[in-house]
Write an enzyme that holds these catalytic residues in place. Structure first.
Site, PDB file in Angstrom:
ATOM      1  N   LYS A  13       0.731  -1.342  -0.020  1.00 48.69           N
ATOM      2  CA  LYS A  13      -0.052  -0.068  -0.040  1.00 48.69           C
ATOM      3  C   LYS A  13       0.976   1.323  -0.017  1.00 48.69           C
ATOM      4  O   LYS A  13       0.434   2.273  -0.696  1.00 48.69           O
ATOM      5  CB  LYS A  13      -0.927   0.076   1.314  1.00 48.69           C
ATOM      6  CG  LYS A  13      -2.057  -1.260   1.265  1.00 48.69           C
ATOM      7  CD  LYS A  13      -3.031  -0.723   2.379  1.00 48.69           C
ATOM      8  CE  LYS A  13      -2.512  -0.795   3.600  1.00 48.69           C
ATOM      9  NZ  LYS A  13      -1.947  -1.971   4.260  1.00 48.69           N
ATOM     10  N   ARG A  88     -10.649   1.518   9.753  1.00 48.54           N
ATOM     11  CA  ARG A  88     -10.111  -0.036   9.998  1.00 48.54           C
ATOM     12  C   ARG A  88     -10.934  -0.994  10.234  1.00 48.54           C
ATOM     13  O   ARG A  88     -10.716  -2.178  10.485  1.00 48.54           O
ATOM     14  CB  ARG A  88      -8.856   0.193  11.159  1.00 48.54           C
ATOM     15  CG  ARG A  88      -7.631   0.543  10.469  1.00 48.54           C
ATOM     16  CD  ARG A  88      -6.667   0.482  11.754  1.00 48.54           C
ATOM     17  NE  ARG A  88      -5.230   1.243  11.461  1.00 48.54           N
ATOM     18  CZ  ARG A  88      -4.249   0.791  10.697  1.00 48.54           C
ATOM     19  NH1 ARG A  88      -4.274  -0.614  10.276  1.00 48.54           N
ATOM     20  NH2 ARG A  88      -3.257   1.551  10.462  1.00 48.54           N
ATOM     21  N   ARG A 127      12.059  -7.945   5.441  1.00 43.90           N
ATOM     22  CA  ARG A 127      12.573  -6.592   5.734  1.00 43.90           C
ATOM     23  C   ARG A 127      13.564  -6.409   6.699  1.00 43.90           C
ATOM     24  O   ARG A 127      13.682  -6.962   7.816  1.00 43.90           O
ATOM     25  CB  ARG A 127      11.227  -5.621   5.937  1.00 43.90           C
ATOM     26  CG  ARG A 127      10.369  -5.448   4.658  1.00 43.90           C
ATOM     27  CD  ARG A 127       9.420  -4.326   5.093  1.00 43.90           C
ATOM     28  NE  ARG A 127       8.666  -4.378   5.929  1.00 43.90           N
ATOM     29  CZ  ARG A 127       7.037  -4.019   5.995  1.00 43.90           C
ATOM     30  NH1 ARG A 127       6.560  -3.598   4.859  1.00 43.90           N
ATOM     31  NH2 ARG A 127       6.455  -4.217   7.077  1.00 43.90           N
ATOM     32  N   ARG A 159      12.380  -4.861  12.397  1.00 46.30           N
ATOM     33  CA  ARG A 159      11.643  -4.309  13.315  1.00 46.30           C
ATOM     34  C   ARG A 159      10.916  -5.305  14.127  1.00 46.30           C
ATOM     35  O   ARG A 159      10.577  -6.585  13.556  1.00 46.30           O
ATOM     36  CB  ARG A 159      10.648  -3.564  12.690  1.00 46.30           C
ATOM     37  CG  ARG A 159      11.303  -2.159  11.994  1.00 46.30           C
ATOM     38  CD  ARG A 159       9.957  -1.399  11.639  1.00 46.30           C
ATOM     39  NE  ARG A 159       8.930  -2.096  10.963  1.00 46.30           N
ATOM     40  CZ  ARG A 159       7.713  -1.633  10.567  1.00 46.30           C
ATOM     41  NH1 ARG A 159       7.588  -0.366  10.749  1.00 46.30           N
ATOM     42  NH2 ARG A 159       6.684  -2.499  10.228  1.00 46.30           N
ATOM     43  N   ARG A 170      -0.676  -9.570  13.052  1.00 45.56           N
ATOM     44  CA  ARG A 170      -1.131  -8.564  12.371  1.00 45.56           C
ATOM     45  C   ARG A 170      -2.036  -9.026  11.373  1.00 45.56           C
ATOM     46  O   ARG A 170      -2.973  -8.289  10.959  1.00 45.56           O
ATOM     47  CB  ARG A 170       0.051  -7.769  11.748  1.00 45.56           C
ATOM     48  CG  ARG A 170       0.936  -7.013  13.003  1.00 45.56           C
ATOM     49  CD  ARG A 170       2.035  -6.546  12.444  1.00 45.56           C
ATOM     50  NE  ARG A 170       1.967  -5.432  11.279  1.00 45.56           N
ATOM     51  CZ  ARG A 170       2.881  -5.227  10.280  1.00 45.56           C
ATOM     52  NH1 ARG A 170       3.976  -5.642  10.561  1.00 45.56           N
ATOM     53  NH2 ARG A 170       2.725  -4.205   9.524  1.00 45.56           N
TER      54      ARG A 170
END
Length: 215
Positions: A13, A88, A127, A159, A170
């Protein structure tokens, strides 16, 4: 053109949002940016949000909705905007509809970038970040030297949000809370979906066709 950008974590996104802004001259309204601005400027809404955050609590919907409503009153959105990170939940979507209805307005499009969850997990867990802001991926965009930033020579890190157990949570949260929005906007006949499993250029080509028709 007024649109909402939907999609699970890792669907691309952020990358596509930047391209949409550049090509279509719409204002990118990110809830994260709205929160940061209200907190840094110590606005009444920022103070209200901080009270909850200081207690380790989630900022309630009514405060988030107020921040979005305030942002939608700014004069810079006259040529269109793209909401990212809001709504959301169904409750937030209904609140947004009420805000727009009160202003005699409505959304033109809900654009959802979809991708297989196994690919999303691979994208996110691979990542790697650097303190200078550069981002890498162990498979798709590796640094020249493993674990070292090409730009500043800093040590790359992962992270906490990108670790596998967190990613699974998530994605599950997205499925439970945000996925129902897809059905919500489909019932309003404004939903368009794009396959985000392909290259960035291929995905944007499909998005451009949709937005050109929308315009």
């Amino acid at each position: 053109m007024k649109l909402v950008l939907l999609g699970p974590p890792g669907a691309g996104k952020g990358t596509q949002a930047s391209r949409i802004v550049d090509k279509y001259n719409v204002v990118h309204i990110s809830t994260g940016d709205i929160f940061r601005k209200n907190l840094s400027e110590n606005t009444p809404l920022g103070k209200k949000a901080k009270e909850y955050m200081d207690q380790g609590l989630l900022v309630p919907d009514d405060v988030t909705v107020e921040m979005v409503e305030d942002r939608l009153s700014w004069p810079d959105i006259t040529d269109g905007y793209m909401l990212d990170g809001f709504p959301r939940t169904i409750s937030q979507a209904e609140s947004l509809d009420k805000i727009l209805d009160k202003a005699g307005d409505k959304l033109d499009l809900a654009l959802c970038i979809e991708a297989d969850y196994s690919l999303l997990t691979k994208r996110i867990t691979g990542r790697r970040m650097c303190k200078c802001g550069e981002t890498y991926h162990v498979e798709f965009h590796p640094p020249k030297v493993e674990g070292i930033c090409d730009k500043c020579g800093g040590e790359l890190y992962q992270r906490d949000d990108d670790k596998e157990d967190t990613v699974v949570k998530r994605l599950k949260e997205y499925e439970e809370k945000t996925q129902p929005l897809v059905d919500y906007y489909e019932k309003q006949n404004i939903l368009k979906t794009v396959n985000g499993s392909r290259t960035v250029d291929e995905v944007f080509e499909d998005i451009s066709k949709i937005l050109d028709e929308c315009k």
